[in-house]
Design an enzyme around this catalytic site. Structure first.
Site, PDB file in Angstrom:
ATOM      1  N   CYS A 120       0.812  -1.227   0.000  1.00 41.56           N
ATOM      2  CA  CYS A 120       0.000   0.000   0.000  1.00 41.56           C
ATOM      3  C   CYS A 120       0.844   1.274   0.000  1.00 41.56           C
ATOM      4  O   CYS A 120       0.313   2.368  -0.220  1.00 41.56           O
ATOM      5  CB  CYS A 120      -0.957   0.002   1.183  1.00 41.56           C
ATOM      6  SG  CYS A 120      -1.997  -1.452   1.256  1.00 41.56           S
ATOM      7  N   HIS A 243      -2.729   7.144   2.812  1.00 41.20           N
ATOM      8  CA  HIS A 243      -3.259   5.834   2.408  1.00 41.20           C
ATOM      9  C   HIS A 243      -4.624   5.642   3.059  1.00 41.20           C
ATOM     10  O   HIS A 243      -4.808   5.891   4.253  1.00 41.20           O
ATOM     11  CB  HIS A 243      -2.281   4.736   2.838  1.00 41.20           C
ATOM     12  CG  HIS A 243      -2.826   3.357   2.619  1.00 41.20           C
ATOM     13  ND1 HIS A 243      -3.481   3.008   1.463  1.00 41.20           N
ATOM     14  CD2 HIS A 243      -2.831   2.250   3.408  1.00 41.20           C
ATOM     15  CE1 HIS A 243      -3.862   1.748   1.547  1.00 41.20           C
ATOM     16  NE2 HIS A 243      -3.481   1.256   2.720  1.00 41.20           N
ATOM     17  N   ASN A 273     -10.175   0.052   1.071  1.00 40.88           N
ATOM     18  CA  ASN A 273      -8.714   0.069   0.944  1.00 40.88           C
ATOM     19  C   ASN A 273      -8.325  -0.546  -0.405  1.00 40.88           C
ATOM     20  O   ASN A 273      -8.464  -1.752  -0.600  1.00 40.88           O
ATOM     21  CB  ASN A 273      -8.104  -0.725   2.100  1.00 40.88           C
ATOM     22  CG  ASN A 273      -6.586  -0.753   2.053  1.00 40.88           C
ATOM     23  OD1 ASN A 273      -5.971  -0.413   1.047  1.00 40.88           O
ATOM     24  ND2 ASN A 273      -5.980  -1.168   3.154  1.00 40.88           N
TER      25      ASN A 273
HETATM   26  O1  UT7 Z   1      -3.276  -1.246   3.971  1.00 42.16           O
HETATM   27  C1  UT7 Z   1      -2.905  -1.744   5.203  1.00 42.16           C
HETATM   28  C2  UT7 Z   1      -3.834  -2.833   5.539  1.00 42.16           C
HETATM   29  N1  UT7 Z   1      -4.480  -2.939   6.750  1.00 42.16           N
HETATM   30  C3  UT7 Z   1      -4.865  -1.996   7.628  1.00 42.16           C
HETATM   31  O2  UT7 Z   1      -4.565  -0.849   7.564  1.00 42.16           O
HETATM   32  C4  UT7 Z   1      -5.698  -2.458   8.748  1.00 42.16           C
HETATM   33  C5  UT7 Z   1      -5.281  -1.921  10.080  1.00 42.16           C
HETATM   34  N2  UT7 Z   1      -6.192  -2.377  11.113  1.00 42.16           N
HETATM   35  C6  UT7 Z   1      -7.462  -1.946  11.186  1.00 42.16           C
HETATM   36  O3  UT7 Z   1      -7.927  -1.153  10.383  1.00 42.16           O
HETATM   37  C7  UT7 Z   1      -8.294  -2.429  12.345  1.00 42.16           C
HETATM   38  O4  UT7 Z   1      -7.468  -3.116  13.261  1.00 42.16           O
HETATM   39  C8  UT7 Z   1      -9.467  -3.359  11.917  1.00 42.16           C
HETATM   40  C9  UT7 Z   1     -10.506  -2.549  11.173  1.00 42.16           C
HETATM   41  C10 UT7 Z   1      -8.947  -4.469  11.018  1.00 42.16           C
HETATM   42  C11 UT7 Z   1     -10.101  -3.965  13.139  1.00 42.16           C
HETATM   43  O5  UT7 Z   1     -10.544  -2.939  14.005  1.00 42.16           O
HETATM   44  P1  UT7 Z   1     -10.153  -2.982  15.561  1.00 42.16           P
HETATM   45  O6  UT7 Z   1     -10.863  -1.858  16.188  1.00 42.16           O
HETATM   46  O7  UT7 Z   1      -8.660  -2.997  15.643  1.00 42.16           O
HETATM   47  O8  UT7 Z   1     -10.793  -4.312  16.015  1.00 42.16           O
HETATM   48  P2  UT7 Z   1     -10.073  -5.609  16.648  1.00 42.16           P
HETATM   49  O9  UT7 Z   1      -9.237  -6.292  15.618  1.00 42.16           O
HETATM   50  O10 UT7 Z   1      -9.441  -5.223  17.930  1.00 42.16           O
HETATM   51  O11 UT7 Z   1     -11.349  -6.492  16.938  1.00 42.16           O
HETATM   52  C12 UT7 Z   1     -12.353  -6.105  17.863  1.00 42.16           C
HETATM   53  C13 UT7 Z   1     -13.491  -7.080  17.738  1.00 42.16           C
HETATM   54  C14 UT7 Z   1     -13.033  -8.532  17.721  1.00 42.16           C
HETATM   55  O12 UT7 Z   1     -13.974  -9.296  18.418  1.00 42.16           O
HETATM   56  P3  UT7 Z   1     -13.671  -9.746  19.938  1.00 42.16           P
HETATM   57  O13 UT7 Z   1     -12.405 -10.553  19.865  1.00 42.16           O
HETATM   58  O14 UT7 Z   1     -13.528  -8.474  20.705  1.00 42.16           O
HETATM   59  O15 UT7 Z   1     -14.876 -10.539  20.278  1.00 42.16           O
HETATM   60  C15 UT7 Z   1     -13.095  -8.890  16.259  1.00 42.16           C
HETATM   61  O16 UT7 Z   1     -13.300 -10.276  16.033  1.00 42.16           O
HETATM   62  O17 UT7 Z   1     -14.165  -6.869  16.498  1.00 42.16           O
HETATM   63  C16 UT7 Z   1     -14.302  -8.100  15.828  1.00 42.16           C
HETATM   64  N3  UT7 Z   1     -14.394  -7.859  14.389  1.00 42.16           N
HETATM   65  C17 UT7 Z   1     -15.540  -7.550  13.777  1.00 42.16           C
HETATM   66  N4  UT7 Z   1     -16.801  -7.399  14.254  1.00 42.16           N
HETATM   67  C18 UT7 Z   1     -17.750  -7.071  13.376  1.00 42.16           C
HETATM   68  C19 UT7 Z   1     -13.398  -7.869  13.469  1.00 42.16           C
HETATM   69  N5  UT7 Z   1     -13.897  -7.585  12.260  1.00 42.16           N
HETATM   70  C20 UT7 Z   1     -15.229  -7.389  12.427  1.00 42.16           C
HETATM   71  C21 UT7 Z   1     -16.277  -7.056  11.542  1.00 42.16           C
HETATM   72  N6  UT7 Z   1     -17.513  -6.904  12.065  1.00 42.16           N
HETATM   73  N7  UT7 Z   1     -16.086  -6.859  10.214  1.00 42.16           N
END
Ligand code: UT7
Length: 318
Positions: A120, A243, A273
């Site tokens: 990215c 980005h 993204n």
């Molecule tokens: O180009 C570079 C590529 N990637 C990125 O830039 C991504 C960087 N990371 C992020 O944008 C964020 O970390 C995410 C959007 C991927 C996730 O958001 P977060 O606030 O960091 O959530 P988390 O990973 O801490 O997850 C919190 C909860 C989890 O459930 P539990 O374990 O608390 O029960 C996840 O399983 O949210 C859950 N979760 C979802 N819930 C509903 C993860 N994805 C989803 C979803 N819908 N789509």
């Protein structure tokens, strides 16, 4: 081409952006489209990422060609004027040859062409490489960022399916006595490969929270380095073009840089993204709506798998 006193090609000339273009597939995937088949919902996706919809479709080369045709036209150039094509992509159409070969043929170019993969952060890497090729004597360089991440996204994985999508953007860089690429920084920390990767034939795998944390730090450090090399401060930046991965990453980085969100181009709410496509798409959106004015300092800032990061400060000079 300018010559120096010895009659040789004049090296170390500067460059500026003289045209831009963007391309998005027609098929819109809304957050609601995921609700029926994944354990997710519009409220979670909107709140945690800022994304409302994204686009799927096309190929990396077809989106690249569309964006590049617009960029060449907006630069007022013809295909034969382009001296080099650099295509940033992490989703090539084929393993061999480089997707830039297909794009070169479809655009009717006669110049050299190559792919560059820095995930990215790739578009900013390509921009800097293009600038340096102009400093070495080329006149016009076409820089494209194009990706079709939907092809390598696991539609059963809610943590990545809602994020990644397809799109492309392009700019034309031209040699200029008055250099507009004021400062840049490119970096990678290869020890972080395991937090975001895709095996051949597989899907994107990501430790989201870790990527988030590292992304904010990398963007801020890299932006400061590029700004310092440009002899500028965050106050001098008219527009940040970051980005487009997650609105919370952008907000956190802006907060640390001291740049308000009003001075930031955001398209991720409608694009998701798009990896290499994301920064040039955000640039094109700002330029299309007249948000950029001659003399404006623009800060490009990207990060991605690798873990790569890249920043560049460019004076808008059209
Ligand atoms: O180009 C570079 C590529 N990637 C990125 O830039 C991504 C960087 N990371 C992020 O944008 C964020 O970390 C995410 C959007 C991927 C996730 O958001 P977060 O606030 O960091 O959530 P988390 O990973 O801490 O997850 C919190 C909860 C989890 O459930 P539990 O374990 O608390 O029960 C996840 O399983 O949210 C859950 N979760 C979802 N819930 C509903 C993860 N994805 C989803 C979803 N819908 N789509």
């Amino acid at each position: 081409m300018a010559t120096n006193e010895t009659g040789k090609l004049k090296l170390m000339q500067g460059s500026r952006i003289i045209g831009w273009g963007a391309a998005l597939p027609d098929k819109v995937i809304t957050n609601q489209d995921f609700e029926g088949r994944l354990e997710t919902n519009d409220a979670w996706i909107t709140e945690r990422t800022g994304i409302k919809e994204r686009r799927y479709g096309g190929t990396t080369s077809s989106l690249a060609v569309e964006a590049a045709q617009k960029a060449i036209a907006s630069a007022g150039l013809a295909p034969e004027d382009i001296g080099m094509l650099i295509l940033s992509t992490t989703t090539p159409d084929k393993t061999v040859p480089a997707t830039s070969s297909t794009v070169q043929a479809e655009l009717g170019l006669s110049c050299g062409a190559f792919d560059l993969n820095a995930a990215c952060a790739g578009f900013v890497y390509a921009l800097v490489v293009g600038h340096n090729m102009i400093q070495s004597g080329l006149k016009n360089v076409l820089v494209i960022g194009s990706d079709t991440l939907s092809r390598i996204t696991d539609q059963e994985d809610r943590a990545t399916a809602v994020l990644f999508a397809d799109g492309a953007g392009a700019v034309v860089l031209q040699a200029s006595e008055d250099n507009a690429v004021l400062g840049w920084d490119l970096g990678v920390d290869g020890s972080l490969v395991p937090i975001l990767y895709c095996e051949h034939g597989g899907y994107m795998r990501m430790e989201g929270r870790e990527v988030f944390k590292r992304a904010v730090l990398a963007m801020v450090d890299s932006a400061h380095l590029a700004l310092g090399r440009a002899g500028l401060t965050p106050d001098d930046i008219a527009l940040v073009v970051p980005h487009q991965a997650n609105i919370r990453i952008i907000e956190a980085a802006n907060r640390r840089l001291g740049i308000p969100m009003e001075r930031t181009s955001i398209v991720l709410d409608t694009t998701g993204n798009t990896s290499s496509g994301s920064i040039p798409l955000a640039l094109a959106a700002a330029a299309d709506k007249g948000a950029l004015h001659p003399g404006d300092n623009v800060l490009f800032c990207g990060f991605g798998a690798g873990m790569t990061w890249a920043s560049a400060v460019v004076r808008w000079d059209i």
